[in-house]
Motif scaffolding. Structure first.
Motif, PDB file in Angstrom:
ATOM      1  N   ASP A  30       0.847  -1.193   0.000  1.00 41.68           N
ATOM      2  CA  ASP A  30       0.000   0.000   0.000  1.00 41.68           C
ATOM      3  C   ASP A  30       0.886   1.248   0.000  1.00 41.68           C
ATOM      4  OD1 ASP A  30       0.884   0.469   2.580  1.00 41.68           O
ATOM      5  OD2 ASP A  30      -0.918  -0.338   3.533  1.00 41.68           O
ATOM      6  N   GLN A  57       1.437 -21.318  -2.903  1.00 47.07           N
ATOM      7  CA  GLN A  57       2.196 -21.732  -1.718  1.00 47.07           C
ATOM      8  C   GLN A  57       2.747 -23.159  -1.884  1.00 47.07           C
ATOM      9  OE1 GLN A  57       2.738 -19.914   1.297  1.00 47.07           O
ATOM     10  NE2 GLN A  57       4.103 -21.640   1.714  1.00 47.07           N
ATOM     11  N   ASP A  58       4.008 -23.352  -1.573  1.00 49.13           N
ATOM     12  CA  ASP A  58       4.669 -24.673  -1.617  1.00 49.13           C
ATOM     13  C   ASP A  58       4.886 -25.198  -3.040  1.00 49.13           C
ATOM     14  OD1 ASP A  58       4.546 -24.651   1.217  1.00 49.13           O
ATOM     15  OD2 ASP A  58       2.585 -25.624   1.188  1.00 49.13           O
ATOM     16  N   GLN A 116       7.795 -19.017  11.711  1.00 51.46           N
ATOM     17  CA  GLN A 116       7.797 -17.641  12.219  1.00 51.46           C
ATOM     18  C   GLN A 116       8.075 -16.677  11.067  1.00 51.46           C
ATOM     19  OE1 GLN A 116      10.923 -17.997  15.125  1.00 51.46           O
ATOM     20  NE2 GLN A 116       9.586 -18.922  16.666  1.00 51.46           N
ATOM     21  N   GLY A 117       7.375 -15.541  11.086  1.00 52.00           N
ATOM     22  CA  GLY A 117       7.637 -14.503  10.086  1.00 52.00           C
ATOM     23  C   GLY A 117       7.001 -14.752   8.732  1.00 52.00           C
ATOM     24  N   VAL A 118       6.208 -15.818   8.600  1.00 50.65           N
ATOM     25  CA  VAL A 118       5.597 -16.169   7.318  1.00 50.65           C
ATOM     26  C   VAL A 118       4.073 -16.051   7.425  1.00 50.65           C
ATOM     27  CG1 VAL A 118       5.116 -18.130   5.777  1.00 50.65           C
ATOM     28  CG2 VAL A 118       7.456 -17.683   6.537  1.00 50.65           C
ATOM     29  N   THR A 125      -3.074 -12.893  -3.031  1.00 51.47           N
ATOM     30  CA  THR A 125      -4.444 -12.637  -2.627  1.00 51.47           C
ATOM     31  C   THR A 125      -4.429 -11.535  -1.566  1.00 51.47           C
ATOM     32  OG1 THR A 125      -6.464 -13.628  -1.715  1.00 51.47           O
ATOM     33  CG2 THR A 125      -4.407 -14.478  -0.881  1.00 51.47           C
ATOM     34  N   GLU A 161       3.376  -0.949   3.382  1.00 46.11           N
ATOM     35  CA  GLU A 161       3.016  -2.228   4.016  1.00 46.11           C
ATOM     36  C   GLU A 161       2.508  -3.225   2.984  1.00 46.11           C
ATOM     37  OE1 GLU A 161       1.996  -3.787   7.798  1.00 46.11           O
ATOM     38  OE2 GLU A 161       1.414  -1.736   8.328  1.00 46.11           O
ATOM     39  N   TYR A 207      11.054 -11.423   3.431  1.00 48.86           N
ATOM     40  CA  TYR A 207      10.065 -10.348   3.606  1.00 48.86           C
ATOM     41  C   TYR A 207      10.802  -9.010   3.707  1.00 48.86           C
ATOM     42  CZ  TYR A 207       5.873 -13.274   4.313  1.00 48.86           C
ATOM     43  OH  TYR A 207       4.804 -14.137   4.144  1.00 48.86           O
ATOM     44  N   ILE A 242      -6.285  -9.407   1.632  1.00 47.86           N
ATOM     45  CA  ILE A 242      -7.043  -9.885   2.783  1.00 47.86           C
ATOM     46  C   ILE A 242      -8.541  -9.821   2.505  1.00 47.86           C
ATOM     47  CG2 ILE A 242      -7.252  -7.686   4.048  1.00 47.86           C
ATOM     48  CD1 ILE A 242      -6.211  -9.608   6.498  1.00 47.86           C
ATOM     49  N   ASN A 243      -8.953  -9.048   1.511  1.00 43.09           N
ATOM     50  CA  ASN A 243     -10.368  -9.007   1.137  1.00 43.09           C
ATOM     51  C   ASN A 243     -10.718 -10.015   0.046  1.00 43.09           C
ATOM     52  OD1 ASN A 243     -11.076  -6.971   2.993  1.00 43.09           O
ATOM     53  ND2 ASN A 243     -10.157  -5.429   1.634  1.00 43.09           N
ATOM     54  N   ALA A 277      -1.584 -18.247   3.495  1.00 47.09           N
ATOM     55  CA  ALA A 277      -2.985 -17.904   3.245  1.00 47.09           C
ATOM     56  C   ALA A 277      -3.928 -18.925   3.882  1.00 47.09           C
ATOM     57  CB  ALA A 277      -3.234 -17.811   1.744  1.00 47.09           C
ATOM     58  N   ASP A 278      -3.568 -20.215   3.809  1.00 45.34           N
ATOM     59  CA  ASP A 278      -4.474 -21.238   4.350  1.00 45.34           C
ATOM     60  C   ASP A 278      -4.640 -21.097   5.871  1.00 45.34           C
ATOM     61  OD1 ASP A 278      -1.814 -22.016   4.711  1.00 45.34           O
ATOM     62  OD2 ASP A 278      -2.097 -24.100   4.089  1.00 45.34           O
ATOM     63  N   LEU A 283      -4.090 -18.336   7.684  1.00 46.79           N
ATOM     64  CA  LEU A 283      -4.774 -17.069   7.965  1.00 46.79           C
ATOM     65  C   LEU A 283      -6.283 -17.205   7.764  1.00 46.79           C
ATOM     66  CD1 LEU A 283      -3.668 -13.580   7.531  1.00 46.79           C
ATOM     67  CD2 LEU A 283      -5.663 -14.119   6.173  1.00 46.79           C
ATOM     68  N   PHE A 316      -0.783 -11.297   0.063  1.00 48.02           N
ATOM     69  CA  PHE A 316       0.190 -12.336   0.374  1.00 48.02           C
ATOM     70  C   PHE A 316       0.076 -13.484  -0.621  1.00 48.02           C
ATOM     71  CE2 PHE A 316      -3.565 -13.551   2.680  1.00 48.02           C
ATOM     72  CZ  PHE A 316      -3.935 -12.413   3.385  1.00 48.02           C
ATOM     73  N   ILE A 317       1.006 -14.430  -0.506  1.00 49.34           N
ATOM     74  CA  ILE A 317       1.066 -15.543  -1.468  1.00 49.34           C
ATOM     75  C   ILE A 317      -0.278 -16.282  -1.512  1.00 49.34           C
ATOM     76  CG2 ILE A 317       2.172 -17.776  -1.953  1.00 49.34           C
ATOM     77  CD1 ILE A 317       4.053 -15.437  -2.435  1.00 49.34           C
ATOM     78  N   HIS A 318      -0.816 -16.458  -2.699  1.00 49.07           N
ATOM     79  CA  HIS A 318      -2.066 -17.184  -2.903  1.00 49.07           C
ATOM     80  C   HIS A 318      -1.856 -18.663  -2.524  1.00 49.07           C
ATOM     81  CE1 HIS A 318      -5.414 -19.077  -5.107  1.00 49.07           C
ATOM     82  NE2 HIS A 318      -6.004 -17.896  -5.030  1.00 49.07           N
ATOM     83  N   SER A 319      -2.891 -19.263  -1.944  1.00 53.00           N
ATOM     84  CA  SER A 319      -2.711 -20.657  -1.496  1.00 53.00           C
ATOM     85  C   SER A 319      -2.411 -21.591  -2.673  1.00 53.00           C
ATOM     86  CB  SER A 319      -3.931 -21.141  -0.711  1.00 53.00           C
ATOM     87  OG  SER A 319      -5.085 -20.983  -1.496  1.00 53.00           O
ATOM     88  N   ARG A 327      -9.167 -16.770  10.680  1.00 54.56           N
ATOM     89  CA  ARG A 327     -10.228 -15.778  10.502  1.00 54.56           C
ATOM     90  C   ARG A 327     -11.612 -16.398  10.652  1.00 54.56           C
ATOM     91  NH1 ARG A 327      -9.918 -11.992   5.206  1.00 54.56           N
ATOM     92  NH2 ARG A 327     -11.217 -10.266   5.952  1.00 54.56           N
ATOM     93  N   ASN A 372       7.540 -17.415  -0.471  1.00 55.05           N
ATOM     94  CA  ASN A 372       7.189 -17.171   0.931  1.00 55.05           C
ATOM     95  C   ASN A 372       8.316 -17.502   1.902  1.00 55.05           C
ATOM     96  OD1 ASN A 372       5.445 -16.161   2.825  1.00 55.05           O
ATOM     97  ND2 ASN A 372       3.798 -17.610   2.437  1.00 55.05           N
ATOM     98  N   GLU A 373       9.550 -17.271   1.502  1.00 50.19           N
ATOM     99  CA  GLU A 373      10.696 -17.460   2.409  1.00 50.19           C
ATOM    100  C   GLU A 373      10.646 -16.378   3.489  1.00 50.19           C
ATOM    101  OE1 GLU A 373      13.455 -19.200   3.386  1.00 50.19           O
ATOM    102  OE2 GLU A 373      14.021 -17.475   4.601  1.00 50.19           O
ATOM    103  N   ALA A 374      10.685 -16.818   4.753  1.00 53.19           N
ATOM    104  CA  ALA A 374      10.546 -15.888   5.891  1.00 53.19           C
ATOM    105  C   ALA A 374      11.568 -14.744   5.826  1.00 53.19           C
ATOM    106  CB  ALA A 374      10.701 -16.640   7.208  1.00 53.19           C
TER     107      ALA A 374
END
Lengths: 317, 317
Positions: free
Chosen positions: A234, A248-249, B184-186, A263, A238, A289, A265-266, B189-190, B192, A242-245, B196, A284-286
């Protein structure tokens, strides 16, 4: 027509770094063990040296104290004189370069042991297209090591020597092992066992090479870094998605134009807008970020690798 | 014979803490979002308040600055007067207790959102056997929430109120959500999405309760903490064995006498020497290395929970 074999001098000075990042526990644990009991490392033709690269960070179980050691091996840092206000890692980089990376003491081969929180399996990371010996070593790891639950991938960040800031770059040849997924600060037995197996297998290769074994030419796939992709942000900087499911992996799984990548948060989905298939890595490596890297895109290229043999004596005289 | 329903006054002051540990990203991300846009939290009978519990730790993306906030709510810390030399988290604990945990402003319900690197699914952690309302809320989460890829487990650390050092303890009723595995730090999406969904479902339950819905008695399984198990250590205190690959990721899976639990770097296996079946939890949690906890053993107990209804007015007069 086959090109003639590349010839290399024997590899006699070998260092194995662990704890370059102090919370990547496979390398930390293995190197601590080898420092107490190096017997497992011994080979006929050389005696590898284990080294804890960032002992203060290891003690605190953090990635680094002041700045990332594995970004501290720039020509600028290494050539500048020490100052009290330098980050701890700049001082340590100079120490390590002094001991392993310069003058007549220059090491022949550097292993650097890392973990990632991404699903990167056993990634064999190289920093120079020209390092043929390490490509043969990587091929040997791919063919010899039994455990296929963490497959090996050839990974290349092709950086001109003068712009290279990585620890592994201080040696003549090098390979960085990036094993994951493993959270920071955690020792997983399966990941540790796989890393140990790969290091031992790599040492076996160097020993065979030193003893005069020739390695034939081959063709191999290499994942070559194209570009780093940041998270959407934004106006205040910030992260806003974040990475779409679905991504991920999915490291090393082909990413096609239109595939979901982020994706919000909305629930708004952002799609891949390229026009070719690419291969995402370090998803998504910690630790990335703070480096503003959500994942790294690579292309898969095929590479012909010439045969390799020990340099014969007449080349020395 | 059925016991008569437990009666509770309405639950009108509800707080949702995220970032109690600054690198547990599901709660951090959700609470940051709700602070900007709380519309999703609104319910007919109450207006929940989101709160970032440890904002400095969130900013640095670390578990804590000086000491673990979620071990700082002791009677001793909360009742002592502020001193400059106090750890940041002691000051913050007093602030949070002042605002949410004491006097006429005492909050009725505390949600505390956590992640773990262990394979704990959606663990519903409670600190008091006597909190019947939160048991009903947990039951509601187990029956209502759709996503079964992260199943809910009832978890109880039964601590006398006076010995309780956890943040959640400052409210009248409370539930801590521990979702994992997530490094930690990651932000996954799944994980989160699951967190929620659980928070929203919990708020729905409280809203229904406030509107007078009665909840029938039921019987449920609870994993009740028995003992914390440390890693084997050498004479200098260093960890000398790590979680056996057969135990890794097997949170809530029955552990039988003789099962492998640790392995040394030389391959020696240590087995479980108990004489009953127990249930290991928080296996190989990153943050527990410094707490000398390799995993936490629980017993599975069955518990009859009486019906619950809103306290009627005549009880107030």
């Amino acid at each position: 027509m086959m090109s003639s074999p590349i010839q290399c001098p024997p590899v006699s000075r070998v260092v194995i770094f662990g704890g370059t990042h102090g919370n990547e526990m496979s390398g930390v644990t293995l190197v601590k063990h080898w420092l107490k009991d190096p017997s497992e490392l011994h080979r006929k033709t050389f005696e590898p040296e284990p080294c804890l690269a960032n002992p203060l960070a290891v003690e605190k179980c953090v990635r680094y104290i002041d700045s990332d050691l594995n970004r501290s091996f720039s020509e600028e840092v290494l050539s500048s004189s020490e100052s009290e206000s330098d980050p701890y890692e700049f001082k340590r980089a100079r120490e390590l370069n002094q001991k392993y990376g310069s003058g007549p003491g220059l090491f022949d081969f550097v292993f650097d042991l890392h973990n990632t929180t991404s699903n990167m399996g056993a990634t064999l990371l190289r920093c120079s297209e020209d390092d043929i010996l390490s490509l043969h070593l990587a091929k040997y790891l791919q063919s010899s090591s039994g455990n296929q639950s963490m497959p090996c991938y050839n990974y290349l960040i092709d950086i001109p020597k003068k712009d290279n800031v990585y620890l592994q770059n201080i040696g003549k040849h090098s390979l960085c092992l990036e094993l994951g997924p493993q959270p920071q600060g955690v020792i997983r037995a399966d990941v540790l066992t796989r890393m140990r197996e790969l290091v031992n297998c790599g040492l076996d290769f160097l020993d065979l090479f030193n003893q005069g074994k020739e390695f034939p030419s081959f063709e191999t796939d290499i994942y070559k870094v194209l570009t780093r992709v940041d998270y959407p942000r934004d106006h205040s900087g910030e992260i806003s998605a974040f990475i779409h499911s679905g991504l991920q992996d999915k490291d090393y799984v082909p990413l096609k134009p239109g595939d979901p990548i982020f994706t919000t948060i909305n629930g708004e989905v952002l799609h891949c807008n390229g026009d070719t298939v690419v291969y995402p890595t370090f998803i998504n490596e910690a630790a990335y970020y703070e480096k503003k890297v959500a994942f790294i895109l690579t292309e898969k290229v095929s590479r012909k690798v010439p045969a390799l043999k020990l340099e014969t004596l007449e080349h020395h005289v």
